[in-house]
Design an enzyme around this catalytic site. Sequence first.
Site, short mmCIF file in Angstrom:
data_model
loop_
_atom_site.label_atom_id
_atom_site.label_comp_id
_atom_site.label_asym_id
_atom_site.label_seq_id
_atom_site.Cartn_x
_atom_site.Cartn_y
_atom_site.Cartn_z
N ILE A 103 0.87 -1.19 0.00
CA ILE A 103 0.00 0.00 0.00
C ILE A 103 0.90 1.23 0.00
CG2 ILE A 103 -1.86 1.27 1.16
CD1 ILE A 103 -2.41 -1.21 2.83
N HIS A 104 0.65 2.16 -0.94
CA HIS A 104 1.39 3.42 -0.88
C HIS A 104 0.69 4.58 -1.56
CE1 HIS A 104 2.44 2.40 -5.03
NE2 HIS A 104 2.74 3.67 -5.19
N ARG A 105 -0.35 4.33 -2.37
CA ARG A 105 -0.99 5.39 -3.14
C ARG A 105 -1.64 6.42 -2.22
NH1 ARG A 105 -0.64 5.86 -8.96
NH2 ARG A 105 -0.06 3.80 -9.71
#
Length: 348
Positions: free
Chosen positions: A206-208
């Site tokens: 997860i990084h957006r």
Amino acid sequence: MPLTILTVVGARPQFIKASPVSHALIAHGGFREILVHTGQHFDAAMSDVFFEELDIPKPAYNLEVNSLGHGAMTGRMLEKLEEVMIAEKPDWVLIYGDTNSTVAGALAAAKLHIPVAHVEAGLRSFNRKMPEEINRVVADHVSALLLCPTQTAVDNLKAEGITKGVQHVGDVMYDVTLSAVERAKGRSTILESHGLMPKSYAVATIHRAENTDDPTRFAQVVRWLSERGREIPIVMPMHPRTRKLMEKNGLTPEGVTLIDPLGYLDMAWLTHNSAAVFTDSGGLQKEAYFHRVPCVTLRDETEWVETVEAGWNRLWINESYKPRRNIIDYGSGESSGRIASLLATAAP
């Protein structure tokens, strides 16, 4: 005289994509490549290791622009890239993907009347709330050579009135994946170090901003991962910003093993041997297909629509996959050579 290619990279996916193209430029001959690292990913685990593992030449310039908001970061990159371009006088500026480094490279070159070649041109999620979407659109509209990974990307550009300089070259990430798996077989110990058996676990990332900047959305993603973690063990290499958010909000998904960021070969081997991928990363969605691993995208849309249509990917808001088939659009692992040939023959 060799053509001077000034390549702008700054984030993990760009280091990876630049690797096969840099090698193809050398193999083709007639090029002088100048690699510029904006510094967008400055942590050694997110940056240096990729240059080492993928045998990319050390950057001629490191602009060290990071830890700023979108406007300040892009503006600082523009300023510094302009100085480099004026000094080096490249024949082409080569950009990759959809980051702040991408749009800064495109704008700096365009304002200096230096032709821009954009690898991964034409991708669209059609969600203008995503900063990546804005970066893609702007970069494409100032590029002279638009190097599209799929026919859908070509069609997207045509719908926006862009047809000149558009080329369907296939996907350079397929080139990288094929070589990375072979190299990782004899080098990576990621499975042994975490006690993993092939096809017994899932990989998550997860990084957006759309997931991490909205506390409600972020909590929803963590809950979704916790539900999956009850069905299959999940290994999650942690983006530094995501780890900080989890610690700040006391949100740790159940059944998920959090590990530090991985080098490309370890990540490729971890993904290649997994049973499933859960991610909001555009790149990892596609890499999952290259490894023939089913993916669930933790977003409400995706720019890689081919992976959904071919049944290897689905959005988390959908419950089932479409019938599975291979995707011919991505090519056969020879995209980088085609890009080198086009740079050599296209009029700057």
